[in-house]
Design a protein around this motif. Sequence first.
Motif, PDB file in Angstrom:
ATOM      1  N   ALA A   1       8.263  14.336  -0.603  1.00  0.00           N
ATOM      2  CA  ALA A   1       7.097  13.142  -0.452  1.00  0.00           C
ATOM      3  C   ALA A   1       7.816  11.922  -1.317  1.00  0.00           C
ATOM      4  O   ALA A   1       7.691  10.670  -0.737  1.00  0.00           O
ATOM      5  CB  ALA A   1       5.540  13.534  -0.846  1.00  0.00           C
ATOM      6  N   VAL A   2       8.556  12.419  -2.189  1.00  0.00           N
ATOM      7  CA  VAL A   2       9.107  11.238  -3.162  1.00  0.00           C
ATOM      8  C   VAL A   2      10.490  10.857  -2.719  1.00  0.00           C
ATOM      9  O   VAL A   2      11.006   9.663  -2.571  1.00  0.00           O
ATOM     10  CB  VAL A   2       9.040  11.703  -4.550  1.00  0.00           C
ATOM     11  CG1 VAL A   2       9.768  10.656  -5.358  1.00  0.00           C
ATOM     12  CG2 VAL A   2       7.646  11.765  -5.226  1.00  0.00           C
TER      13      VAL A   2
ATOM     14  N   TRP B   1       3.317   5.873  -3.029  1.00  0.00           N
ATOM     15  CA  TRP B   1       4.582   6.452  -3.209  1.00  0.00           C
ATOM     16  C   TRP B   1       4.566   6.638  -4.752  1.00  0.00           C
ATOM     17  O   TRP B   1       5.018   7.651  -5.556  1.00  0.00           O
ATOM     18  CB  TRP B   1       5.838   5.627  -2.930  1.00  0.00           C
ATOM     19  CG  TRP B   1       7.170   6.146  -3.273  1.00  0.00           C
ATOM     20  CD1 TRP B   1       7.540   7.360  -2.570  1.00  0.00           C
ATOM     21  CD2 TRP B   1       7.901   5.947  -4.422  1.00  0.00           C
ATOM     22  NE1 TRP B   1       8.814   7.756  -3.395  1.00  0.00           N
ATOM     23  CE2 TRP B   1       8.969   6.766  -4.199  1.00  0.00           C
ATOM     24  CE3 TRP B   1       7.922   5.239  -5.566  1.00  0.00           C
ATOM     25  CZ2 TRP B   1       9.895   7.024  -5.406  1.00  0.00           C
ATOM     26  CZ3 TRP B   1       8.787   5.071  -6.528  1.00  0.00           C
ATOM     27  CH2 TRP B   1       9.818   5.945  -6.381  1.00  0.00           C
ATOM     28  N   VAL B   2       3.957   5.581  -5.596  1.00  0.00           N
ATOM     29  CA  VAL B   2       3.847   5.708  -6.971  1.00  0.00           C
ATOM     30  C   VAL B   2       2.999   6.787  -7.329  1.00  0.00           C
ATOM     31  O   VAL B   2       3.119   7.688  -8.285  1.00  0.00           O
ATOM     32  CB  VAL B   2       3.411   4.166  -7.688  1.00  0.00           C
ATOM     33  CG1 VAL B   2       3.134   4.551  -9.237  1.00  0.00           C
ATOM     34  CG2 VAL B   2       4.466   3.323  -7.675  1.00  0.00           C
TER      35      VAL B   2
ATOM     36  N   TYR C   1       2.378   9.702  -5.666  1.00  0.00           N
ATOM     37  CA  TYR C   1       2.955  10.602  -5.348  1.00  0.00           C
ATOM     38  C   TYR C   1       4.189  11.098  -6.487  1.00  0.00           C
ATOM     39  O   TYR C   1       4.280  12.422  -6.844  1.00  0.00           O
ATOM     40  CB  TYR C   1       3.562  10.662  -3.963  1.00  0.00           C
ATOM     41  CG  TYR C   1       2.626  10.797  -2.932  1.00  0.00           C
ATOM     42  CD1 TYR C   1       1.473  11.370  -3.244  1.00  0.00           C
ATOM     43  CD2 TYR C   1       2.650  10.564  -1.549  1.00  0.00           C
ATOM     44  CE1 TYR C   1       0.328  11.723  -2.289  1.00  0.00           C
ATOM     45  CE2 TYR C   1       1.867  10.636  -0.718  1.00  0.00           C
ATOM     46  CZ  TYR C   1       0.744  11.406  -0.879  1.00  0.00           C
ATOM     47  OH  TYR C   1      -0.227  11.441  -0.098  1.00  0.00           O
ATOM     48  N   CYS C   2       4.858  10.192  -6.939  1.00  0.00           N
ATOM     49  CA  CYS C   2       5.655  10.294  -8.119  1.00  0.00           C
ATOM     50  C   CYS C   2       5.055  10.766  -9.392  1.00  0.00           C
ATOM     51  O   CYS C   2       5.435  11.918  -9.943  1.00  0.00           O
ATOM     52  CB  CYS C   2       6.139   8.900  -8.471  1.00  0.00           C
ATOM     53  SG  CYS C   2       7.570   8.226  -7.484  1.00  0.00           S
ATOM     54  N   LEU C   3       3.713  10.263  -9.647  1.00  0.00           N
ATOM     55  CA  LEU C   3       2.934  10.971 -10.723  1.00  0.00           C
ATOM     56  C   LEU C   3       2.326  12.205 -10.582  1.00  0.00           C
ATOM     57  O   LEU C   3       2.688  13.183 -11.317  1.00  0.00           O
ATOM     58  CB  LEU C   3       1.789  10.015 -11.011  1.00  0.00           C
ATOM     59  CG  LEU C   3       1.985   8.375 -11.429  1.00  0.00           C
ATOM     60  CD1 LEU C   3       0.773   7.768 -11.555  1.00  0.00           C
ATOM     61  CD2 LEU C   3       2.886   8.377 -12.567  1.00  0.00           C
ATOM     62  N   GLN C   4       2.106  12.628  -9.212  1.00  0.00           N
ATOM     63  CA  GLN C   4       1.945  13.800  -8.902  1.00  0.00           C
ATOM     64  C   GLN C   4       2.984  14.814  -9.029  1.00  0.00           C
ATOM     65  O   GLN C   4       2.964  16.107  -9.394  1.00  0.00           O
ATOM     66  CB  GLN C   4       1.243  13.830  -7.475  1.00  0.00           C
ATOM     67  CG  GLN C   4       0.539  15.203  -7.360  1.00  0.00           C
ATOM     68  CD  GLN C   4       0.019  15.308  -5.756  1.00  0.00           C
ATOM     69  OE1 GLN C   4       0.590  14.757  -4.874  1.00  0.00           O
ATOM     70  NE2 GLN C   4      -1.185  15.758  -5.393  1.00  0.00           N
ATOM     71  N   LEU C   5       3.980  14.249  -8.582  1.00  0.00           N
ATOM     72  CA  LEU C   5       5.482  15.310  -8.716  1.00  0.00           C
ATOM     73  C   LEU C   5       5.513  15.522 -10.366  1.00  0.00           C
ATOM     74  O   LEU C   5       5.940  16.793 -10.502  1.00  0.00           O
ATOM     75  CB  LEU C   5       6.635  14.515  -8.190  1.00  0.00           C
ATOM     76  CG  LEU C   5       8.034  15.511  -8.326  1.00  0.00           C
ATOM     77  CD1 LEU C   5       8.075  16.491  -7.657  1.00  0.00           C
ATOM     78  CD2 LEU C   5       9.268  14.490  -7.981  1.00  0.00           C
ATOM     79  N   ILE C   6       5.430  14.563 -10.966  1.00  0.00           N
ATOM     80  CA  ILE C   6       5.542  14.831 -12.466  1.00  0.00           C
ATOM     81  C   ILE C   6       4.757  15.936 -12.908  1.00  0.00           C
ATOM     82  O   ILE C   6       4.982  16.897 -13.539  1.00  0.00           O
ATOM     83  CB  ILE C   6       5.572  13.445 -13.649  1.00  0.00           C
ATOM     84  CG1 ILE C   6       6.459  12.611 -12.862  1.00  0.00           C
ATOM     85  CG2 ILE C   6       5.340  13.988 -14.672  1.00  0.00           C
ATOM     86  CD1 ILE C   6       6.267  11.124 -13.589  1.00  0.00           C
TER      87      ILE C   6
ATOM     88  N   LEU D   1       0.801  -1.066   0.002  1.00  0.00           N
ATOM     89  CA  LEU D   1      -0.064  -0.053   0.046  1.00  0.00           C
ATOM     90  C   LEU D   1       0.847   1.114  -0.141  1.00  0.00           C
ATOM     91  O   LEU D   1       0.652   2.145  -0.696  1.00  0.00           O
ATOM     92  CB  LEU D   1      -0.924  -0.102   1.263  1.00  0.00           C
ATOM     93  CG  LEU D   1      -1.871   1.231   1.395  1.00  0.00           C
ATOM     94  CD1 LEU D   1      -2.875   0.963   0.405  1.00  0.00           C
ATOM     95  CD2 LEU D   1      -2.446   1.174   2.760  1.00  0.00           C
ATOM     96  N   LEU D   2       1.900   1.368   0.832  1.00  0.00           N
ATOM     97  CA  LEU D   2       2.886   2.474   0.745  1.00  0.00           C
ATOM     98  C   LEU D   2       3.502   2.651  -0.313  1.00  0.00           C
ATOM     99  O   LEU D   2       3.670   3.709  -1.069  1.00  0.00           O
ATOM    100  CB  LEU D   2       4.035   1.938   1.958  1.00  0.00           C
ATOM    101  CG  LEU D   2       3.298   2.242   3.571  1.00  0.00           C
ATOM    102  CD1 LEU D   2       4.517   2.120   4.573  1.00  0.00           C
ATOM    103  CD2 LEU D   2       2.857   3.573   3.664  1.00  0.00           C
ATOM    104  N   ALA D   3       3.765   1.417  -1.266  1.00  0.00           N
ATOM    105  CA  ALA D   3       4.221   1.671  -2.436  1.00  0.00           C
ATOM    106  C   ALA D   3       3.592   2.091  -3.356  1.00  0.00           C
ATOM    107  O   ALA D   3       3.865   3.080  -4.244  1.00  0.00           O
ATOM    108  CB  ALA D   3       5.023   0.258  -2.850  1.00  0.00           C
TER     109      ALA D   3
END
Length: 355
Positions: free
Chosen positions: A81-82, A49-50, A52-57, A44-46
């Motif tokens: 966060a990433v 995290w994915v 949040y990676c997309l959100q960062l992009i 779930l945490l992973a």
Amino acid sequence: MSALPFSKLSAPLNALIAAIGLMAVAALTIPDMAGRTRLTLEVLLAGIWVVYCLQLIETLITQRTRGVRDRMPAIAVDVLAVLVPLAAFLLDGTRDQSLYCAIWLLKPLRDSTFFRLMGRVLTNEARNLIGVTSVFGIVLFGAALAAYIIERDVQPDKFGSIPQAMWWAVVTLSTTGYGDVTPQSFIGRVLAGLIMMCGIGIFALWAGILATGFYEEVRRQDFVRTWQLVAAVPLFQRLGSAALVEIVRALRPRVVPAGTVICRKGETGDRMFFIVEGRVSVATPNPVELGSGSFFGEMALITGEPRSATVSAVTEVSLLSLYSVDFQMLSKSSPEIADIIRKTALERRGAPPKA
Ligand code: CMP
């Protein structure tokens, strides 16, 4: 390029995902958690995290169009966060890697206007807050000093030095009162009572300063917002600056969705409305549509009679309402505008039916 749909999270959804992540972090600290559940939580945490990676992009893509300055807090939070959980995964070999996901505590801050508001309140009230904090420091030190002098011989293990007495002073001044250290002598107890009363006063002062600061700031923001709306109504452009300030204070902004009945025929009318944006329909025998810059609801205010027609929103409408007492004030400060409103009311009353 528009925002990527998968990463365009609304603020509440953002807060919800962060809350789920933090609950998983908390659950993973339970020592006797079964292996399967532990694995599920880590997956779930992973997953978060994915996301949040997309959100960062997405944040990095939109910062080009919206400007780095505007997006700086969001960029900083998204990067942390990433990167923090990633660095923990790569560098920290212990089982505490998931703890680093607690950095997601910052996520709800990225879109919150409340924290910006709080920042402004703290800046505006800095002098007063520093003043009260200084009083707190003085009382705290004075209390520790007095307790040390009074109690050091009675309880040398608890009041044997000023730093030791400081713990008692903090607990007493904040009125927390853990009870682990208490004065034994009569004078020590009198001192404790006085310090508790000082504490109540100091905390009340802090609360009062912050509450007033928030109230002032919210009022200022409302004023600016209403001022911008008033500027969109041509009728008010005739007002002098003093009258304009008065009217901005009196007007109440309101947005109504399409289809809403704003006032109903036969009701008593205690306010009139100015249309900032959008259109309304007046249900006269030949329905009339009014748009931006127009006003309605003035007839009931002027004549004291019930509403002459039902008025409903054709589109979403941004309105400014003016209550009867404030209309009297406007009539005095700007007779020219009051005349225009009265003449329009007369024309509407005697308006011949349209062919
Ligand atoms: P009031 O009577 O307070 O409430 C209904 C409003 O509809 C009225 O004020 C006017 O502002 C508006 N209204 C009534 N008749 C007309 C008309 N013929 N043309 C435009 N607006 C009207």
